[in-house]
Design a protein around this motif. Structure first.
Motif, PDB file in Angstrom:
ATOM      1  N   ARG A  18       0.832  -1.197   0.000  1.00  0.00           N
ATOM      2  CA  ARG A  18       0.000   0.000   0.000  1.00  0.00           C
ATOM      3  C   ARG A  18       0.872   1.256   0.000  1.00  0.00           C
ATOM      4  NH1 ARG A  18      -3.882   2.285   4.739  1.00  0.00           N
ATOM      5  NH2 ARG A  18      -4.787   4.012   3.565  1.00  0.00           N
ATOM      6  N   ALA A  19       1.978   1.212   0.752  1.00  0.00           N
ATOM      7  CA  ALA A  19       2.881   2.357   0.767  1.00  0.00           C
ATOM      8  C   ALA A  19       3.405   2.636  -0.632  1.00  0.00           C
ATOM      9  CB  ALA A  19       4.038   2.101   1.732  1.00  0.00           C
ATOM     10  N   ALA A  20       3.738   1.582  -1.383  1.00  0.00           N
ATOM     11  CA  ALA A  20       4.230   1.767  -2.743  1.00  0.00           C
ATOM     12  C   ALA A  20       3.174   2.424  -3.623  1.00  0.00           C
ATOM     13  CB  ALA A  20       4.657   0.425  -3.332  1.00  0.00           C
ATOM     14  N   ARG A  21       1.907   2.036  -3.453  1.00  0.00           N
ATOM     15  CA  ARG A  21       0.829   2.636  -4.253  1.00  0.00           C
ATOM     16  C   ARG A  21       0.653   4.114  -3.907  1.00  0.00           C
ATOM     17  NH1 ARG A  21      -1.739  -2.281  -2.946  1.00  0.00           N
ATOM     18  NH2 ARG A  21      -3.020  -1.239  -1.359  1.00  0.00           N
ATOM     19  N   VAL A  22       0.702   4.419  -2.613  1.00  0.00           N
ATOM     20  CA  VAL A  22       0.551   5.812  -2.173  1.00  0.00           C
ATOM     21  C   VAL A  22       1.665   6.676  -2.767  1.00  0.00           C
ATOM     22  CG1 VAL A  22       0.711   7.349  -0.160  1.00  0.00           C
ATOM     23  CG2 VAL A  22      -0.696   5.271  -0.056  1.00  0.00           C
ATOM     24  N   LEU A  23       2.894   6.177  -2.700  1.00  0.00           N
ATOM     25  CA  LEU A  23       4.026   6.949  -3.210  1.00  0.00           C
ATOM     26  C   LEU A  23       3.973   7.073  -4.727  1.00  0.00           C
ATOM     27  CD1 LEU A  23       6.821   5.445  -0.934  1.00  0.00           C
ATOM     28  CD2 LEU A  23       5.867   7.743  -0.801  1.00  0.00           C
ATOM     29  N   ASP A  24       3.505   6.025  -5.396  1.00  0.00           N
ATOM     30  CA  ASP A  24       3.398   6.075  -6.848  1.00  0.00           C
ATOM     31  C   ASP A  24       2.380   7.130  -7.287  1.00  0.00           C
ATOM     32  OD1 ASP A  24       4.294   4.866  -9.377  1.00  0.00           O
ATOM     33  OD2 ASP A  24       2.173   4.346  -9.587  1.00  0.00           O
ATOM     34  N   GLU A  25       1.250   7.209  -6.566  1.00  0.00           N
ATOM     35  CA  GLU A  25       0.236   8.227  -6.874  1.00  0.00           C
ATOM     36  C   GLU A  25       0.788   9.635  -6.621  1.00  0.00           C
ATOM     37  OE1 GLU A  25      -3.051   7.144  -4.432  1.00  0.00           O
ATOM     38  OE2 GLU A  25      -3.501   5.319  -5.553  1.00  0.00           O
ATOM     39  N   MET A  26       1.528   9.782  -5.518  1.00  0.00           N
ATOM     40  CA  MET A  26       2.128  11.082  -5.212  1.00  0.00           C
ATOM     41  C   MET A  26       3.096  11.499  -6.309  1.00  0.00           C
ATOM     42  SD  MET A  26       4.848  11.975  -2.183  1.00  0.00           S
ATOM     43  CE  MET A  26       6.061  10.986  -3.061  1.00  0.00           C
ATOM     44  N   ARG A  27       3.928  10.585  -6.741  1.00  0.00           N
ATOM     45  CA  ARG A  27       4.919  10.887  -7.767  1.00  0.00           C
ATOM     46  C   ARG A  27       4.248  11.273  -9.078  1.00  0.00           C
ATOM     47  NH1 ARG A  27       7.378   8.094 -11.857  1.00  0.00           N
ATOM     48  NH2 ARG A  27       9.594   8.515 -12.248  1.00  0.00           N
ATOM     49  N   ALA A  28       3.242  10.487  -9.499  1.00  0.00           N
ATOM     50  CA  ALA A  28       2.573  10.762 -10.767  1.00  0.00           C
ATOM     51  C   ALA A  28       1.905  12.133 -10.749  1.00  0.00           C
ATOM     52  CB  ALA A  28       1.547   9.668 -11.058  1.00  0.00           C
ATOM     53  N   SER A  29       1.243  12.476  -9.632  1.00  0.00           N
ATOM     54  CA  SER A  29       0.552  13.765  -9.545  1.00  0.00           C
ATOM     55  C   SER A  29       1.545  14.919  -9.521  1.00  0.00           C
ATOM     56  CB  SER A  29      -0.326  13.806  -8.294  1.00  0.00           C
ATOM     57  OG  SER A  29      -1.350  12.840  -8.362  1.00  0.00           O
ATOM     58  N   THR A  30       2.601  14.778  -8.707  1.00  0.00           N
ATOM     59  CA  THR A  30       3.554  15.872  -8.543  1.00  0.00           C
ATOM     60  C   THR A  30       4.324  16.142  -9.822  1.00  0.00           C
ATOM     61  OG1 THR A  30       3.789  15.328  -6.197  1.00  0.00           O
ATOM     62  CG2 THR A  30       5.485  16.713  -7.174  1.00  0.00           C
ATOM     63  N   LEU A  31       4.874  15.088 -10.425  1.00  0.00           N
ATOM     64  CA  LEU A  31       5.669  15.279 -11.629  1.00  0.00           C
ATOM     65  C   LEU A  31       4.805  15.647 -12.827  1.00  0.00           C
ATOM     66  CD1 LEU A  31       8.348  12.441 -11.370  1.00  0.00           C
ATOM     67  CD2 LEU A  31       8.413  14.777 -10.493  1.00  0.00           C
ATOM     68  N   GLY A  32       3.514  15.315 -12.760  1.00  0.00           N
ATOM     69  CA  GLY A  32       2.608  15.665 -13.842  1.00  0.00           C
ATOM     70  C   GLY A  32       2.058  17.069 -13.741  1.00  0.00           C
ATOM     71  N   GLY A  33       2.400  17.769 -12.676  1.00  0.00           N
ATOM     72  CA  GLY A  33       1.945  19.142 -12.532  1.00  0.00           C
ATOM     73  C   GLY A  33       0.617  19.284 -11.823  1.00  0.00           C
ATOM     74  N   GLY A  34       0.052  18.181 -11.336  1.00  0.00           N
ATOM     75  CA  GLY A  34      -1.217  18.240 -10.625  1.00  0.00           C
ATOM     76  C   GLY A  34      -1.019  18.455  -9.143  1.00  0.00           C
ATOM     77  N   VAL A 156      19.496  10.649   4.063  1.00  0.00           N
ATOM     78  CA  VAL A 156      18.269  10.615   3.262  1.00  0.00           C
ATOM     79  C   VAL A 156      17.828   9.169   3.083  1.00  0.00           C
ATOM     80  CG1 VAL A 156      17.205  11.143   1.028  1.00  0.00           C
ATOM     81  CG2 VAL A 156      18.897  12.714   1.988  1.00  0.00           C
ATOM     82  N   GLN A 157      16.519   8.956   3.233  1.00  0.00           N
ATOM     83  CA  GLN A 157      15.921   7.662   2.920  1.00  0.00           C
ATOM     84  C   GLN A 157      14.985   7.856   1.742  1.00  0.00           C
ATOM     85  OE1 GLN A 157      13.610   5.594   6.059  1.00  0.00           O
ATOM     86  NE2 GLN A 157      14.990   3.900   5.641  1.00  0.00           N
ATOM     87  N   VAL A 158      15.134   7.012   0.730  1.00  0.00           N
ATOM     88  CA  VAL A 158      14.333   7.122  -0.488  1.00  0.00           C
ATOM     89  C   VAL A 158      13.503   5.855  -0.633  1.00  0.00           C
ATOM     90  CG1 VAL A 158      14.379   7.578  -2.972  1.00  0.00           C
ATOM     91  CG2 VAL A 158      16.209   8.475  -1.516  1.00  0.00           C
ATOM     92  N   TYR A 159      12.186   6.004  -0.468  1.00  0.00           N
ATOM     93  CA  TYR A 159      11.283   4.861  -0.542  1.00  0.00           C
ATOM     94  C   TYR A 159      10.796   4.655  -1.976  1.00  0.00           C
ATOM     95  CZ  TYR A 159      10.477   6.100   4.425  1.00  0.00           C
ATOM     96  OH  TYR A 159      10.609   6.433   5.738  1.00  0.00           O
ATOM     97  N   SER A 160      10.918   3.484  -2.495  1.00  0.00           N
ATOM     98  CA  SER A 160      10.218   3.056  -3.702  1.00  0.00           C
ATOM     99  C   SER A 160      10.055   4.173  -4.743  1.00  0.00           C
ATOM    100  CB  SER A 160       8.851   2.489  -3.297  1.00  0.00           C
ATOM    101  OG  SER A 160       8.155   1.971  -4.409  1.00  0.00           O
ATOM    102  N   SER A 161       8.828   4.653  -4.947  1.00  0.00           N
ATOM    103  CA  SER A 161       8.539   5.620  -6.016  1.00  0.00           C
ATOM    104  C   SER A 161       9.104   7.004  -5.741  1.00  0.00           C
ATOM    105  CB  SER A 161       7.026   5.733  -6.231  1.00  0.00           C
ATOM    106  OG  SER A 161       6.491   4.487  -6.629  1.00  0.00           O
ATOM    107  N   GLU A 162       9.732   7.214  -4.587  1.00  0.00           N
ATOM    108  CA  GLU A 162      10.446   8.475  -4.381  1.00  0.00           C
ATOM    109  C   GLU A 162      11.712   8.529  -5.238  1.00  0.00           C
ATOM    110  OE1 GLU A 162       9.287   9.997   0.065  1.00  0.00           O
ATOM    111  OE2 GLU A 162      10.856   8.468  -0.090  1.00  0.00           O
ATOM    112  N   HIS A 163      12.195   7.373  -5.699  1.00  0.00           N
ATOM    113  CA  HIS A 163      13.266   7.376  -6.690  1.00  0.00           C
ATOM    114  C   HIS A 163      12.735   8.036  -7.959  1.00  0.00           C
ATOM    115  CE1 HIS A 163      14.814   4.037  -4.133  1.00  0.00           C
ATOM    116  NE2 HIS A 163      15.993   4.505  -4.517  1.00  0.00           N
ATOM    117  N   PHE A 164      13.502   8.942  -8.512  1.00  0.00           N
ATOM    118  CA  PHE A 164      13.032   9.669  -9.694  1.00  0.00           C
ATOM    119  C   PHE A 164      12.936   8.750 -10.907  1.00  0.00           C
ATOM    120  CE2 PHE A 164      13.433  12.577 -13.315  1.00  0.00           C
ATOM    121  CZ  PHE A 164      12.446  13.511 -12.989  1.00  0.00           C
TER     122      PHE A 164
END
Length: 438
Positions: A18-34, A156-164
């Protein structure tokens, strides 16, 4: 849905999927400009900003050319990181074996020099081109547990989808910088990496603590080397008349005669036998000693310091210098992260800053004047002739030039000092962050 970075940290320990899904959604929204429901953590947000500015492709193949075996061995033998390996292994390898992680030690160029730990994870890393000699700099691999601490100078700790870069999303990386206690220079990073599902919430604190133990080991070695230099220098100084001091290559005092003892002298970046001008002592004669220098102030009159030119170079994200040019020649000093911040702020405010204003610029707290005065006292050891106080500022006659990076986000990227953060924002370095948080 979690709404804070702390909640995501807890979630990774209980429900990695679930953490991976949450981070993936955050990454997609942030990098997409939303507008993301969860904002990236500050260290991740800043790193993503650098990646976007530099045009890093999040879907590119991140595998890099490995250094040759000979070059890896050369770097191992010349890096002071080799002295920290017993401490790092003792503190982290048990975790790496138990939690299916690997420990990586990289130099200041982001090149992996040592890699140990879980055999299965090592094989996985090999399959992705992340072997010994690989380049883990941010500008090569994107946000990660080695390259990002090299820039930020913080653990720094980088979780899953926090990797660029998307190909690294199956990993979690935790890295902490290791600095040289002699001069504050960055030696490299120790990192613990592995699958997201094996992450422990205490990993960041553990890696940071072990990195500090490694620095303590280097400090002990330095003290031992000073004792050895003192044994060589003592009989030489006993035969000398007048003032003299024996220092190591970084200016730390081993022995002194005929003058007050100071812990350290500011030395030019390149010191050679002969005559030179030192800020604390004036004109001196310099002779080599095993592991250091014998410095003898001559007492000769110094030429007047008229219209010195001071060049503050903060154009590099990980290395900063100040160069003073005048009638006595040119003199360069490499700066610590804190001194780079202070001198940049003074260059920005040529009219000067009071101790309380500078404390507000540095820490967001005008009451921290004691810390500011202590740091400025250290700066004055090598720039005292060119700095006034009450308020703190460069002397009126000094010509001050600042070399800035092309990208605003590369201006002292490690710094969280409010005055520096405001300067980056004013230069346009935070425009993408404001867009992402709308």
């Amino acid at each position: 849905m979690p709404h804070s970075p702390m909640e995501v940290t807890r979630l990774t320990a209980t429900d990695a999927a679930r953490a991976a899904r949450v981070l993936d959604e955050m990454r997609a929204s942030t990098l997409g400009g939303g507008r993301a429901k969860l904002a990236p953590r500050p260290a991740i947000r800043e790193s993503w900003g650098r990646m976007l500015h530099n045009g890093i492709d999040p879907d590119h193949d991140f595998r890099t050319d490995l250094l040759s075996r000979d070059e890896v061995e050369r770097r191992r033998q010349t890096s002071r990181l080799r002295h920290t390996l017993p401490v790092l292994r003792e503190g982290l390898l048990s975790l790496a074996d138990t939690a299916q992680h690997i420990m990586l030690v990289a130099d200041a160029d982001g090149r992996v020099l040592w890699r140990e730990g879980s055999a299965s994870v090592l094989r996985k890393a090999d399959g992705q081109g992340l072997g010994v000699g690989a380049d883990w700099r941010e500008e090569t691999v994107g946000t990660n547990g080695i390259g990002t601490p090299l820039v930020s100078r913080r653990p720094v700790q980088v979780y899953s989808s926090e990797h660029f870069v998307r190909a690294l999303h199956s990993w979690t990386c935790t890295g902490a910088p290791i600095t040289d206690p002699r001069d504050g220079s960055l030696l490299g990073v120790v990192d613990v990496s592995g699958p997201l599902e094996t992450l422990h919430p205490c990993t960041l604190a553990l890696v940071d603590s072990v990195a500090k133990l490694a620095q303590a080991r280097l400090r002990d070695l330095h003290l031992t080397s000073l004792e050895q230099l003192r044994a060589v220098a003592a009989p030489v100084l006993a035969r000398m008349d007048g003032r003299a001091v024996a220092v190591d290559k970084n200016g730390w005092t081993a022995a002194v005669t005929g003058m007050p003892y100071t812990n350290r002298l500011a030395l030019p970046k390149s010191l050679a036998p002969g005559r030179c001008w030192l800020p604390a002592l004036g004109l001196c004669s310099v002779e080599p000693l095993p592991g250091g220098w014998l410095i003898h102030p001559t007492g000769d009159p110094e030429p007047p310091l008229t219209a010195p030119h001071i060049l503050l170079d903060v154009s590099h994200p990980r290395r900063w210098t100040v160069t003073v040019s005048g009638q006595t020649g040119s003199w360069t000093h490499e700066l610590t992260p804190r001194h780079a911040e202070l001198l940049y702020l003074l260059a920005l405010h040529r009219d000067g800053r009071s101790a309380s204003t500078l404390a507000d610029d540095m820490f967001g707290d005008p009451a921290r004047t004691v810390t500011v005065r202590a740091e400025m006292s250290r700066v004055r050891r090598y720039l005292g002739a060119f700095l006034d106080h009450r308020p703190y500022r460069f002397t009126e006659g000094a010509e001050v030039e600042v070399l800035l990076p092309e990208a605003p986000l590369d201006l002292l990227p490690h710094s969280v000092a409010p005055g520096v953060v405001r300067a980056r924002a004013a230069a346009g370095g935070q425009a993408w962050v404001e867009r992402a948080q709308r």
